[in-house]
Design an enzyme around this catalytic site. Structure first.
Site, PDB file in Angstrom:
ATOM      1  CD  GLU A   1      -3.047  -1.101   2.215  1.00 38.46           C
ATOM      2  OE1 GLU A   1      -2.865  -0.362   3.200  1.00 38.46           O
ATOM      3  OE2 GLU A   1      -4.005  -1.886   2.126  1.00 38.46           O
TER       4      GLU A   1
ATOM      5  CG  HIS B   1      -9.207   6.025   1.947  1.00 40.06           C
ATOM      6  ND1 HIS B   1      -9.232   5.777   0.597  1.00 40.06           N
ATOM      7  CD2 HIS B   1      -8.582   4.968   2.517  1.00 40.06           C
ATOM      8  CE1 HIS B   1      -8.642   4.604   0.368  1.00 40.06           C
ATOM      9  NE2 HIS B   1      -8.246   4.102   1.519  1.00 40.06           N
TER      10      HIS B   1
ATOM     11  NE  ARG C   1      -4.735   6.027   3.484  1.00 38.84           N
ATOM     12  CZ  ARG C   1      -5.152   5.068   4.301  1.00 38.84           C
ATOM     13  NH1 ARG C   1      -5.726   5.371   5.441  1.00 38.84           N
ATOM     14  NH2 ARG C   1      -5.010   3.813   3.989  1.00 38.84           N
TER      15      ARG C   1
ATOM     16  CG  HIS D   1     -10.095   6.213   6.062  1.00 35.94           C
ATOM     17  ND1 HIS D   1     -11.091   5.296   5.853  1.00 35.94           N
ATOM     18  CD2 HIS D   1      -8.940   5.492   6.231  1.00 35.94           C
ATOM     19  CE1 HIS D   1     -10.582   4.066   5.886  1.00 35.94           C
ATOM     20  NE2 HIS D   1      -9.286   4.166   6.136  1.00 35.94           N
TER      21      HIS D   1
ATOM     22  NE  ARG E   1      -4.762   5.184   9.919  1.00 33.36           N
ATOM     23  CZ  ARG E   1      -5.217   4.303   9.039  1.00 33.36           C
ATOM     24  NH1 ARG E   1      -4.689   3.090   8.979  1.00 33.36           N
ATOM     25  NH2 ARG E   1      -6.183   4.617   8.214  1.00 33.36           N
TER      26      ARG E   1
HETATM   27  C1  SIN Z   1      -7.671   0.762   2.885  1.00 34.31           C
HETATM   28  O1  SIN Z   1      -7.949  -0.415   2.731  1.00 34.31           O
HETATM   29  O2  SIN Z   1      -7.331   1.514   1.983  1.00 34.31           O
HETATM   30  C2  SIN Z   1      -7.748   1.333   4.251  1.00 34.31           C
HETATM   31  C3  SIN Z   1      -6.593   0.881   5.004  1.00 34.31           C
HETATM   32  C4  SIN Z   1      -6.327   1.834   6.113  1.00 34.31           C
HETATM   33  O3  SIN Z   1      -7.143   2.689   6.429  1.00 34.31           O
HETATM   34  O4  SIN Z   1      -5.225   1.775   6.662  1.00 34.31           O
END
Ligand code: SIN
Length: 488
Positions: free
Chosen positions: A115, A226, A273, A333, A369
């Protein structure tokens, strides 16, 4: 009333990963009461898609610490990060030993995905994109303790520096419950924002209650948005499109097909993010164009297997995935800020009171985060809190408090809640201006003076704290992006 003298070893408010794992850590022999506002699954854990970040081996711990600190933009507590990344591996292994099944390859090796802002693949997942749901189901099946559903905590009994218990509104009556320790694991603040990915019961009341009880909140300007959310579905909770989609190769494009993220950051779709959220927000405003998530590079079978939740949820909304582009927008988020705690989750200045998970601020996430660190935080710090409680095993003199009726809601609350949501989205959202924040603060103060119910007052307390913190931090940092008027 017969329930007046119910005394527990611990009361846990919230049934997400932090609350349920705390309950499991106490063991069967302790007398624990879990409280949830509505259903047990109405928590952010249940909706977590992407996964749990965890160091894949001993060597990766240092790199996981480094990535977390870098994302946190200088506001992390380094010790907290070291604890999470070091103890995280053991916490996950413990969960697996207890029977939790993460996705594996055909030989049974754990599958790790990538990610944004992680320098390697280290995200475990379960049920493809249903990680939170699988973990929640596992912890619920394991839970041996009493669980009180449809119960709103309306007061914390704090006196002379001790927390004695809680008042709860349940089945149309108020009840008092007492315990040697109270753990707040009630999640973040989603419902104060117009667009959010949170469970609908997550509405900042425990944070607002803590303010009234004299406990400090910390870093409340640090709210995470998000980047990839489908916001056109009905209902308050908007449809999350996991980061893992981009980790596995999905693109963000505008309606001309342009991958405009590269104009903002060389990492494109894998930028942090906050960067991706701001870029989408800014691009939409600047160009007036619609922005989409393009998944058409995935094989259909792979997509359906790897992202079943998204596949089915969007199918119900008329999308033919992976072929159709999905219109996206950033949405609120996750709250990095929360109830201030020490490294064991204890709230300073109040004996027997703890906060864990998203409700708490251990400063493990700093100003931003790192993706998928939150489930790990919930696991690691809930264990630490319980071990601290068991270690202290404090002498406890239960003080009884009156069973008092409180007016939780008033007729004007609904309209004010809606107004608050759009105010917070506009003023304390992705891009902030001091003047707008100031105006929002004045409006919140006015709302607080109206004849409102207690639950709205608690929401407003927390919102005021967020806005004040955002005004106070004049320079942009991490997720807090504040600009001079009209200067994006
Ligand atoms: C996601 O699946 O994008 C959310 C994961 C997260 O909030 O860390």
């Amino acid at each position: 009333m017969k329930l007046k003298n119910e005394i527990y070893d611990a009361i846990i408010i919230g049934t997400g990963i932090a609350g349920l794992n705390a309950a499991a850590t106490f063991g069967k022999e302790k007398n624990i009461l879990l409280i949830c506002k509505e259903n047990s699954w109405d928590c952010n854990t249940f909706y977590a898609q992407g996964g749990v970040a965890v160091a894949v081996d001993e060597e990766d711990i240092a790199l996981h610490i480094k990535d977390t600190l870098e994302a946190g933009a200088g506001l992390c507590d380094k010790k907290a990060v070291e604890i999470m990344c070091r103890d995280g591996r053991e916490a996950i292994d413990d969960l697996i030993r207890r029977g939790m099944e993460f996705d594996t390859d055909e030989e049974g090796n754990l599958l790790y995905t990538k990610e944004a802002a992680h320098s390697r693949n280290r995200i475990l997942h379960a049920g493809g994109d249903a990680t939170g749901r699988y973990i929640h189901r596992f912890l619920m099946r394991e839970n041996p303790h009493r669980l009180l559903y449809n119960s709103i905590v309306t007061d914390l009994f704090i006196e002379d520096g001790y927390c004695h218990g809680v008042r709860v509104f349940h089945k149309n009556e108020f009840r008092n419950y007492y315990a040697k320790a109270v753990i707040i694991a009630s999640g973040g603040v989603g419902s104060i924002y117009e667009y959010h990915t949170n469970a609908s019961s997550i509405s900042a009341d425990m944070q607002g209650l803590c303010i009234e009880k004299g406990c400090d909140l910390r870093d409340m300007e640090m709210m995470q948005f998000h980047p990839t959310v489908f916001i056109h579905n009905k209902g308050a909770r908007k449809q999350l499109l996991t980061e893992a989609l981009r980790g596995e190769g999905a693109h963000i494009v505008d309606d001309t097909g342009k991958r405009f993220l590269f104009e903002y950051d060389a990492r494109g779709e894998l930028s942090p993010r906050s960067m991706v959220s701001r870029a989408i927000y800014d691009w939409k405003q600047k160009t007036g164009r619609e922005v989409y998530l393009n998944c058409s590079m995935f094989d259909e079978e792979f997509f359906r297997h790897r992202f079943p939740t998204i596949y089915h949820n969007l199918k119900d909304l008329g999308f033919n995935l992976p072929y159709d582009e999905i219109p996206i927008s950033p949405a609120f988020h996750y709250a990095m800020g929360g109830i201030e705690t020490d490294l064991n989750g204890k709230v300073p200045g109040v004996e027997n009171l703890y906060a864990v998970g998203e409700a708490a601020s251990t400063r493990v996430h700093g100003a931003n985060r790192l993706a998928s660190n939150s489930l790990l935080e919930g696991l690691v710090f809930s264990r630490r809190a319980v071990n601290d409680i068991l270690r202290r095993d404090v002498y406890f003199h239960v003080k009884q408090f009156p069973i008092k009726e409180e007016i939780l809601e008033k007729p004007i609350d609904k309209a004010l809640k809606n107004r608050l949501r759009s105010l917070m989205w506009e003023a304390a959202g992705i891009i902030r201006e001091k003047e707008k924040l100031q105006e929002a603060l004045e409006e919140i103060e006015k709302m607080l003076k109206k004849d409102i119910g207690k639950l709205l007052r608690l929401r407003l307390n927390t919102s005021r704290n967020i806005v004040k913190s955002a005004i106070y931090r004049e320079e942009p940092l991490g997720a807090h992006y504040i600009i001079q008027k009209g200067n994006a």
